[in-house]
Design an enzyme around this catalytic site. Structure first.
Site, PDB file in Angstrom:
ATOM      1  N   ASP A  94     -19.971  30.192  20.953  1.00  0.00           N
ATOM      2  CA  ASP A  94     -21.082  30.237  19.997  1.00  0.00           C
ATOM      3  C   ASP A  94     -20.676  31.016  18.741  1.00  0.00           C
ATOM      4  O   ASP A  94     -20.942  30.590  17.614  1.00  0.00           O
ATOM      5  CB  ASP A  94     -22.352  30.819  20.643  1.00  0.00           C
ATOM      6  CG  ASP A  94     -22.074  32.012  21.539  1.00  0.00           C
ATOM      7  OD1 ASP A  94     -20.887  32.334  21.759  1.00  0.00           O
ATOM      8  OD2 ASP A  94     -23.032  32.641  22.019  1.00  0.00           O
ATOM      9  N   ASP A 117     -14.216  19.348  21.702  1.00  0.00           N
ATOM     10  CA  ASP A 117     -14.855  18.173  21.116  1.00  0.00           C
ATOM     11  C   ASP A 117     -15.898  18.616  20.081  1.00  0.00           C
ATOM     12  O   ASP A 117     -15.918  18.134  18.946  1.00  0.00           O
ATOM     13  CB  ASP A 117     -15.510  17.363  22.241  1.00  0.00           C
ATOM     14  CG  ASP A 117     -15.896  15.961  21.800  1.00  0.00           C
ATOM     15  OD1 ASP A 117     -15.499  15.550  20.696  1.00  0.00           O
ATOM     16  OD2 ASP A 117     -16.614  15.283  22.553  1.00  0.00           O
ATOM     17  N   ASP A 160     -15.604  18.474  15.570  1.00  0.00           N
ATOM     18  CA  ASP A 160     -16.551  17.839  14.638  1.00  0.00           C
ATOM     19  C   ASP A 160     -17.023  18.856  13.596  1.00  0.00           C
ATOM     20  O   ASP A 160     -17.139  18.544  12.407  1.00  0.00           O
ATOM     21  CB  ASP A 160     -17.772  17.276  15.387  1.00  0.00           C
ATOM     22  CG  ASP A 160     -17.520  15.858  15.911  1.00  0.00           C
ATOM     23  OD1 ASP A 160     -16.351  15.499  16.092  1.00  0.00           O
ATOM     24  OD2 ASP A 160     -18.502  15.120  16.146  1.00  0.00           O
ATOM     25  N   LYS A 173     -16.261  30.593  26.933  1.00  0.00           N
ATOM     26  CA  LYS A 173     -17.535  31.285  27.147  1.00  0.00           C
ATOM     27  C   LYS A 173     -17.349  32.130  28.411  1.00  0.00           C
ATOM     28  O   LYS A 173     -18.082  32.022  29.395  1.00  0.00           O
ATOM     29  CB  LYS A 173     -18.644  30.222  27.296  1.00  0.00           C
ATOM     30  CG  LYS A 173     -20.033  30.760  27.142  1.00  0.00           C
ATOM     31  CD  LYS A 173     -20.375  31.229  25.725  1.00  0.00           C
ATOM     32  CE  LYS A 173     -21.743  31.884  25.730  1.00  0.00           C
ATOM     33  NZ  LYS A 173     -22.003  32.759  24.604  1.00  0.00           N
ATOM     34  N   TYR A 189     -15.711  17.256  30.896  1.00  0.00           N
ATOM     35  CA  TYR A 189     -15.628  15.786  30.890  1.00  0.00           C
ATOM     36  C   TYR A 189     -14.951  15.225  32.139  1.00  0.00           C
ATOM     37  O   TYR A 189     -14.998  14.012  32.369  1.00  0.00           O
ATOM     38  CB  TYR A 189     -14.903  15.290  29.634  1.00  0.00           C
ATOM     39  CG  TYR A 189     -15.687  15.471  28.345  1.00  0.00           C
ATOM     40  CD1 TYR A 189     -17.045  15.767  28.352  1.00  0.00           C
ATOM     41  CD2 TYR A 189     -15.061  15.330  27.109  1.00  0.00           C
ATOM     42  CE1 TYR A 189     -17.764  15.927  27.167  1.00  0.00           C
ATOM     43  CE2 TYR A 189     -15.766  15.480  25.923  1.00  0.00           C
ATOM     44  CZ  TYR A 189     -17.119  15.787  25.958  1.00  0.00           C
ATOM     45  OH  TYR A 189     -17.818  15.935  24.777  1.00  0.00           O
TER      46      TYR A 189
END
Ligand code: ATP
Length: 381
Positions: free
Chosen positions: A245, A269, A273, A213, A158
């Protein structure tokens, strides 16, 4: 040292020299359900604090609606009010159709710019299954999902917001930014937080899970390397790793094994969720965005335009964010009374969820936003 958000200690009020005569709160309702859930949280916070402390609340505007009316999504006076406040309480900002020319959402600027302006580097998101709320993962009981996602909040992918490159109508790039300083301070925050908690519900082990990752990108490999260096200072905390993942699978299959989870901004982020969905949905997921000098409190969810204005939004996430705000203020100003108020809000929310009186439609109940607030205030009384 920043203090934690989930302390269970109920302390008696003490008078201290460090306490301001009034706590000045900057309130930014925002867009969609933002103003509704923000007002709900404020009602509960005020009911919890009562007349023992003065909370001076000032409303300021920012977000998509502000942009539509004035051409500016984040006015200077709102920034100054945020900078000078003891804490900032926010609903949510941004509307899908209100866009800049580059296609990004104008209303997102409030939160995204504020994080950098006030250096709010730790985005702390408790994922906790409350009694009275049925998890999407029905085999996990309340108490067995109780971890905190610590999302780096000032860099990562971001950091490229507004700085990406679009070549003609053919190529677009955004760069991920990972700095040593950024990783060090967020992982240290996560490890210190783990020290104050009771460990993962499955085995009681204090654990920091580093999510990245690193098997694919150098930037993530660097994140993990620096994280490891920091964790070497915390031999009492178990260091655990998960690739992003795989983590999305583990959070569904064995959420009880997590205690504190730390990650880059974009990954955090997404994961928060997902975590919210496992404890009742977006309406249950609180957040605190903390720097060394400022605290900004809003739920993890967005403006939910599909239910805005209907009086049915679940305010619990913002109410629990309000509890985080009181707890953070209490630690910051040596004001044990506010820490007790925060704990009272959590207890009252839990009781009102168990009775069903605070359960809105998204968590299987019938309550409207106002009913939920009333039930929590009643449980507080
Ligand atoms: P953002 O990108 O700004 O975080 P988002 O795209 O993730 O926003 P949300 O606004 O969080 O989207 O909404 C996602 C879904 O969750 C919607 O269906 C919305 O109605 C629901 N939702 C979000 N918050 C609440 C809430 N407080 N109460 C009930 N439902 C909610």
């Amino acid at each position: 040292m920043l203090k934690t958000l989930e302390l269970d200690t109920a302390m008696t009020p003490t008078e201290t020299a460090n306490r301001p005569p009034a706590y000045n709160l900057t309130i930014v309702g925002g867009d969609g359900i933002g103003p509704e859930v923000c007002q709900a949280a404020l009602d509960v916070v005020k009911a919890a604090v009562g007349s023992a402390r003065t909370l001076t609340c000032s409303d300021f505007e920012a977000g998509a609606d502000c942009y539509t009316r004035t051409g500016i999504a984040f006015p200077k006076e709102t920034l100054e009010a945020c900078r000078s406040a003891h804490a900032i309480l926010h609903g949510a900002a941004g509307l899908p159709g209100v866009l800049y020319a580059d296609g990004t959402e104008a209303g997102q600027d409030f939160t995204l710019q504020l994080r950098n302006e006030l250096d709010l580097y730790a985005n702390v998101r408790p994922i906790k299954l409350y009694a009275g709320v049925t998890s999407a993962l029905r085999r996990f009981e309340p108490g067995s999902i109780d971890y905190v996602i610590v999302r780096e909040n000032t860099e990562g992918l971001y950091a490229s917001r507004g700085g990406g490159v679009v070549l003609g109508d053919e190529v677009a790039t955004d760069l991920m930014v990972i700095t040593r300083k950024g990783v060090e301070r967020i992982v240290r925050y996560a490890a210190e937080l783990a020290r104050t908690r009771n460990g993962a519900p499955s085995d009681g082990v204090k654990r920091v899970t580093i999510v990245d990752k690193s098997n694919v990108l150098r930037s993530f490999a660097f994140f993990r390397k620096v994280a490891d260096e920091v964790m070497a200072d915390y031999p009492d905390i178990e260091t655990d790793y998960a690739l992003t993942d795989a983590m999305s699978v583990y959070m569904i299959e064995r959420p009880d094994t997590f205690d504190v989870v730390v990650s880059e901004n974009f990954v955090g982020d997404l994961l928060s969720d997902l975590g919210a969905a496992t404890v009742g949905g977006m309406g249950m997921s609180a957040a605190a965005e903390l720097g060394d000098g400022h605290g900004y409190f809003q739920a993890s969810h967005g403006t939910a335009p599909d239910i805005a204005g209907k009086g049915i939004a679940n305010p619990v996430a913002t109410i629990l964010s309000g509890a985080c705000m009181l707890e953070w203020l209490g630690h910051r100003h040596d004001d044990d009374y506010l820490i007790t108020c925060a704990e009272n809000i959590r207890r009252a929310t839990s009781a009102a969820l168990i009775s069903g009186a605070a359960r809105t439609r998204d968590v299987g109940g019938e309550a409207r936003t106002a009913d939920c607030v009333e039930a929590i205030c009643k449980a507080l009384a």
